[in-house]
Design a protein around this motif. Structure first.
Motif, mmCIF file in Angstrom:
data_model
loop_
_atom_site.group_PDB
_atom_site.id
_atom_site.type_symbol
_atom_site.label_atom_id
_atom_site.label_comp_id
_atom_site.label_asym_id
_atom_site.label_seq_id
_atom_site.Cartn_x
_atom_site.Cartn_y
_atom_site.Cartn_z
ATOM 1 N N ARG A 155 44.946 36.699 28.022
ATOM 2 C CA ARG A 155 46.148 36.164 28.653
ATOM 3 C C ARG A 155 46.096 36.526 30.129
ATOM 4 O O ARG A 155 45.653 37.602 30.509
ATOM 5 C CB ARG A 155 47.409 36.802 28.058
ATOM 6 N N VAL A 156 46.544 35.617 30.989
ATOM 7 C CA VAL A 156 46.595 35.915 32.409
ATOM 8 C C VAL A 156 47.746 36.876 32.632
ATOM 9 O O VAL A 156 48.840 36.660 32.117
ATOM 10 C CB VAL A 156 46.811 34.631 33.226
ATOM 11 N N GLY A 194 45.902 30.440 21.459
ATOM 12 C CA GLY A 194 46.034 28.982 21.414
ATOM 13 C C GLY A 194 44.809 28.285 21.987
ATOM 14 O O GLY A 194 44.162 27.476 21.315
ATOM 15 N N LEU A 195 44.447 28.639 23.232
ATOM 16 C CA LEU A 195 43.326 27.953 23.876
ATOM 17 C C LEU A 195 42.017 28.283 23.169
ATOM 18 O O LEU A 195 41.113 27.454 23.084
ATOM 19 C CB LEU A 195 43.249 28.337 25.349
ATOM 20 N N ASN A 201 51.688 24.476 26.039
ATOM 21 C CA ASN A 201 51.330 25.342 27.178
ATOM 22 C C ASN A 201 51.812 24.739 28.488
ATOM 23 O O ASN A 201 52.320 25.430 29.366
ATOM 24 C CB ASN A 201 49.816 25.549 27.261
ATOM 25 N N SER A 204 48.183 22.569 36.544
ATOM 26 C CA SER A 204 46.894 22.557 35.862
ATOM 27 C C SER A 204 46.741 21.233 35.139
ATOM 28 O O SER A 204 47.713 20.575 34.788
ATOM 29 C CB SER A 204 46.815 23.653 34.795
ATOM 30 N N ASP A 233 50.238 19.404 34.084
ATOM 31 C CA ASP A 233 51.553 19.954 34.379
ATOM 32 C C ASP A 233 51.659 20.288 35.857
ATOM 33 O O ASP A 233 50.677 20.225 36.588
ATOM 34 C CB ASP A 233 51.831 21.200 33.519
ATOM 35 N N LYS A 268 55.338 25.433 28.741
ATOM 36 C CA LYS A 268 55.600 26.869 28.823
ATOM 37 C C LYS A 268 55.271 27.418 30.214
ATOM 38 O O LYS A 268 56.013 28.231 30.763
ATOM 39 C CB LYS A 268 54.716 27.556 27.773
ATOM 40 N N TYR A 269 54.185 26.961 30.821
ATOM 41 C CA TYR A 269 53.750 27.538 32.089
ATOM 42 C C TYR A 269 54.187 26.707 33.292
ATOM 43 O O TYR A 269 53.607 26.811 34.359
ATOM 44 C CB TYR A 269 52.233 27.772 32.077
ATOM 45 N N GLY A 271 53.343 35.306 24.129
ATOM 46 C CA GLY A 271 52.196 34.595 23.575
ATOM 47 C C GLY A 271 51.158 35.589 23.105
ATOM 48 O O GLY A 271 51.270 36.790 23.383
ATOM 49 N N PHE A 272 50.165 35.060 22.381
ATOM 50 C CA PHE A 272 49.148 35.947 21.823
ATOM 51 C C PHE A 272 47.777 35.719 22.440
ATOM 52 O O PHE A 272 46.839 36.438 22.160
ATOM 53 C CB PHE A 272 49.023 35.755 20.309
ATOM 54 N N GLY A 273 47.648 34.683 23.207
ATOM 55 C CA GLY A 273 46.344 34.417 23.809
ATOM 56 C C GLY A 273 45.346 33.848 22.825
ATOM 57 O O GLY A 273 44.151 34.008 23.003
#
Ligand code: ADP
Length: 965
Positions: free
Chosen positions: A915-916, A930-931, A868, A955, A896, A871-872, A926-928
């Motif tokens: 997901r934001v 992971g977290l 993540n 973050s 990050d 990715k972000y 993404g699928f939302g």
């Protein structure tokens, strides 16, 4: 002749109330049975001071009268008190006579009450019943309802609290049932205001009352709050609208205050409730995770809108609130929305649509969004649409990504969560509305109960003194020699009975300069009889000049030759009648003043045509027409639109049959200030009687309860609206749940099916990789590496889905073992470094400890967080990973320097499928989940997970696990 026991026995047998008091303390030495009956006490009070026996106010009155007579032997006085009569407490007027039996410190006072009569009514002869006109037939003396009765009947029946506070101490002389209900359980009558209602001294009202008493200026208060103790002893805020108005005695001095009050608490509270309800709707809009706004009026002015709406439009909130929709988004003019909104506004029917295209003009160029929206009409209290509640959801991502694994549907999930939370809030709001409504119904019932209390007849007639003697005298010659005179006349003169043979002027010298002698002489010389009415004559009584009023006649007497030889004099003492008339006028005046000052609308409609003869401002305002166009006109001519609404019949019933008419919350349609309006009114029509008791008109009392009724209707209305919205949301939630279930099943099956081919594919690739490691073709060796990395990613994705369905089914298994966490993190980083070329991963270990955990699952957590982070933060090139020990916990931090996360989103990013949605992230796939998985796994290990983030800066995700002991 008698000894003192005889005297006591004689006094005891008198039917006149008699008492003897002694000393300055006025100790009661004697009181006969009639006096005790008036006091409502027994012989046990003998020996007690008067002050403890009578209510303070009454005792003080008698004491003050006695103070006035100190020194003189006989003294008389008039006063009114609450006394017992026939076992009931009544307001009685009394004539007192006091005799000082001996003076000095041990003086004794004899107290005789001569006549008592009910203060509400008294007798009076009619003018035409006087002996002069009826040829000497004597008084007919029928019982009459007099003016005082008019006021007390009015007070008893009025649908508002009325009381009279007498004297500077403001003692409750009278309080009608309605007033008593405002102060349940309190003893009022005979007690000063400050004692009976002590709360009043805490606010300004007490000073205002004093001021009214001093200055005579009436005072009107609207919706004034007064904290009152209720019967249970708790203090409650009550709201009152009232007038204080001076009561004037015949001599025009102020001797009391009329208080006229209505309790408007319910109306004030329901208005406050409506405001609160509007606040709640507003809060609901602001708190919704949907885009929500309220469009007011036909022009669609944005009254409230939340941040989501602003985000959708790419505008700031302060740019849109308070503006017309079409001004904010001129580009929608050619789109279907204005037309649809107008239709909802006209028809009052809700409208909703899924996935409509919305074209926007943003500074970055034209923008195409997909939205699902719902328009709910909001009605005002009269049932007309006055605004539209718009809920709307930006479903662009959903629509665009539907092709990929139907990922779009996942968003439904998030929506469902929002729906569920909106729904929960709605349930709470609804619960509140329900209880508000129950309260409202209860107060309404109380109001109705109280209105039905005041039909009480007060027709207590008292027979009038019968056969009053008829005064007559005959005087002879021009010198008016008295030749014949009866006792009644000598009683009137008060000069003793020994007057025959004397001259008229000699017996009544005080009549000089009062025209009587001249009149007698004129009759004698002219032969024309003379009839005089209501003439004020002053006579000398017991050495003092006293005023009387007489009707009298002087009739010439002729002898058989037709010569005048004398004058016959007949007379009737009409002093009482005259005074009563004065009182009647005063009382009519007081009634008119009450009406003019009353805080509720009141009028008197006179005669069979119901002519508006008195109407106060509140009534004029209610009618909504200028006073000069309605006053002194028949009511149905002045207010023609009030016809044919059933009022005529009620009015006739009151006027013809004397039946009081009452109604509550009656809708009456009126044209007020040129506009047709429905006014809800509580009515009382009651007969207005003249001194003879005949009905001469109708007293109309009206309380405008429109505000109250409308407020209640509005609450009922919006309750049903909210129910509808809630029902719709529930249905959507239900549909969403079904979708979610299907999704979960699909993922479960798909990932299971994928797992087997993936495993064999991995094996094949690994073998191929080993064989090609030394291949001459460098492409093949590299390709195998890439294929391996991609396969790893794919199987971790499939594993995630498998984990999800295991979590859902509650079958997730942890194979915990002791492991070095620092080492595990280092391993994960090595694997990722191998695959990720874009970012440098900096590892900062600060110590290593052993934790008890599932190796695979913990690796997937660390992998996920690092992935993540990469990715972000596409524009950054570093990710920092830290491993440290803090307070018995092992902590891993992944930092990050990317987009960061909006504080609004932080609480929800660990939710499943969340997901934001923003400009930065919209192109990142993404699928939302992971977290969500990270949080579940850490949770199952008894650890904590969290994030610190600053939008635009980056973050830092962290988790902690307990160190194994
Ligand atoms: P996914 O990455 O598949 O969307 P996740 O559950 O891993 O799902 O993350 C949920 C959301 O949290 C992401 O959509 C992203 O918006 C946000 N997020 C996760 N990690 C970061 C990060 N390091 N920086 C910014 N946003 C993040």
């Amino acid at each position: 002749m008698f000894d003192s026991d005889d005297l006591v026995a004689i006094l005891d047998r008198l039917s006149t109330p008699v008492a003897v008091y002694a000393g300055d303390a006025l100790t009661i030495r004697f009181a006969n049975a009639p006096m005790l009956a008036l006091w409502g006490r027994t012989g046990g009070v003998i020996g007690s001071p008067l002050k403890g026996v009578l209510p303070d106010g009454d005792a003080d009155l008698i004491i003050s009268q006695l103070a006035g007579c100190s020194g003189s032997e006989r003294y008389t006085g008039e006063s009114s008190h609450w006394f017992y009569r026939d076992g009931e407490l009544k307001w009685l007027s009394c004539s007192h006579e006091y005799h000082a039996l001996d003076q000095g410190p041990e003086r004794k006072i004899l107290h005789i009450i001569h006549s008592t009569f009910d203060g509400h009514q008294w007798r009076q002869p009619e003018e035409e019943d006087t002996p002069l006109d009826s040829g000497g037939s004597g008084f007919r003396n029928p019982g009459r309802e007099a003016s005082q009765d008019l006021i007390s009947r009015f007070i008893a029946q009025a649908p508002a609290g009325i009381c009279i506070l007498g004297g500077p101490d403001m003692v409750f002389e009278l309080a009608n049932p309605f007033y008593q209900q405002l102060l349940p359980g309190r003893q009022l009558l005979g007690r000063p205001l400050a004692l009976a209602v002590p709360e009043i001294k805490e606010g300004p009202l007490f000073d205002i009352l004093q001021d009214v008493y001093q200055t005579g200026k009436p005072f009107q208060g609207r919706e004034v709050v007064l904290p009152l103790r209720n019967a249970a002893g708790q203090t409650e805020d009550r709201y009152f609208t009232f007038t204080y108005q001076p009561r004037r005695a015949v001599d025009n001095t102020i001797d009391g205050i009329f208080v006229f009050v209505i309790d408007v608490t319910d109306a004030v509270l329901s208005r406050i409730r409506v405001q609160e309800q509007e606040m709640r709707l507003r809060e609901m809009v602001m708190a919704s995770h949907y885009g929500m706004m309220i469009l007011q009026g036909r022009d669609m002015v944005i009254q409230v809108a939340n941040q989501q709406i602003a985000n959708l439009w790419r505008k700031r909130l302060d740019e849109i609130v308070g503006k017309k929709l079409i001004e904010v988004l001129p580009e929608i003019e050619d789109q279907p929305f204005p037309e649809l909104l107008a239709r909802v506004y006209e028809s009052g029917v809700s409208y909703g649509q899924q996935e409509e295209v919305l074209h926007l003009q943003s500074p970055g160029g034209d923008l195409k969004r997909h939205i699902s929206f719902y328009y709910d009409p909001l009605l005002d209290s009269s049932g007309k649409v006055n605004s539209i509640l718009v809920s709307c959801e930006d479903v662009t991502e959903k629509v665009e990504s539907r092709g990929l694994l139907e990922a779009g549907h996942l968003q439904q999930q998030a929506l469902n969560r929002e729906l569920a939370s909106v729904n929960r809030r709605l349930e709470v709001v609804n619960q509140e509305m329900l209880s508000t409504n129950i309260e409202l119904i209860q107060t309404q019932k109380r109001l109705q109960d109280s209105i039905s209390v005041y039909e009480k007849s007060e027709h207590l007639m008292q027979s009038i003194v019968s056969n009053a003697p008829f005064p007559i005298g005959v005087y002879q010659g021009r010198e008016m020699l008295i030749v014949m005179v009866n006792k009644a006349l000598t009683d009137v003169w008060g000069k003793g009975e020994n007057v025959v043979g004397k001259r008229y002027a000699e017996v009544l010298p005080e009549l000089k300069n009062q025209h009587v002698f001249e009149q007698l002489d004129a009759v004698y010389t002219s032969g024309t009889p003379l009839h005089i009415r209501n003439q004020r004559i002053e006579l000398m009584v017991e050495g003092r000049m006293k005023a009387f009023y007489f009707n009298y006649s002087f009739t010439p007497l002729f002898d058989k030759d037709g010569e005048i030889y004398g004058v016959m004099n007949t007379a009737a003492d009409v002093t009482d009648l005259y005074m009563a008339k004065q009182n009647l006028e005063r009382s009519e005046q007081n009634l008119h003043n009450i009406i003019l000052q009353a805080p509720v609308a009141m009028s008197i409609l006179s005669g069979p045509e119901h002519i508006i003869s008195v109407a106060n401002n509140a009534m004029i305002e209610l009618w909504g027409k200028p006073a000069e166009t309605v006053m002194n006109k028949p009511v149905f001519e002045a207010i023609p639109e009030a016809r044919d609404q059933g009022l005529e019949v009620h009015m006739e019933n009151v006027y013809r049959r004397g039946q009081t008419f009452q109604a509550s919350e009656m809708p009456v349609s009126l044209i007020r200030n040129g506009k047709q309006e429905v006014v809800y009114q509580d009515f009382v029509y009651q007969p207005h009687r003249n001194a003879e008791g005949a009905i001469v008109g109708v007293i109309a009392i009206t309380i405008d309860v429109t505000g109250h009724v409308l407020a209640r209707k509005k609450i009922e209305q919006s309750e049903s609206e909210l129910r509808l919205t809630q029902k719709r949301l529930e249905e959507e939630l239900q549909a969403g749940r079904e979708l979610q279930r299907q999704r979960d099943v699909f993922f479960g099956i798909a990932s299971h099916e994928l797992k087997t081919p993936l495993t064999s594919l991995t094996a094949i690739i690994q073998v191929a990789q080993a064989k090609l490691r030394n291949s001459a073709d460098p492409f093949l060796a590299g390709a195998m590496n890439t294929a391996n990395v991609q396969l790893k990613r794919m199987s971790s994705m499939v594993n995630s889905f498998l984990n999800i369905s295991q979590l859902e089914g509650g079958t997730i298994l942890l194979r915990k073992e002791p492991l070095q966490i620092g080492e595990l993190v280092a391993q994960v980083i090595d694997e990722i470094r191998f695959a990720a070329g874009t970012h440098e991963i900096r590892y900062l270990p600060e110590g290593d400890v052993i934790v008890f955990a599932d190796r695979d699952k913990l690796s997937s957590v660390v992998t996920n967080l690092i992935h993540n982070a990469i990715k972000y933060s596409p524009r950054a090139d570093v990710v920092e990973v830290q491993c440290l020990v803090s307070g018995g916990d092992a902590v891993v931090r992944v930092r990050d320097f990317g987009f960061g996360i909006d504080p609004d989103d932080v609480p929800r990013i660990f939710d499943r499928y969340y997901r934001v949605r923003g400009d930065n992230t919209q192109h990142i796939s993404g699928f939302g989940i992971g977290l969500y998985l990270c949080a579940e796994i850490i949770g199952h290990h008894g650890g904590r997970i969290g994030v610190e983030s600053e939008p635009g800066k980056g973050s830092e995700f962290y988790f902690s696990l307990p160190v194994a002991s």
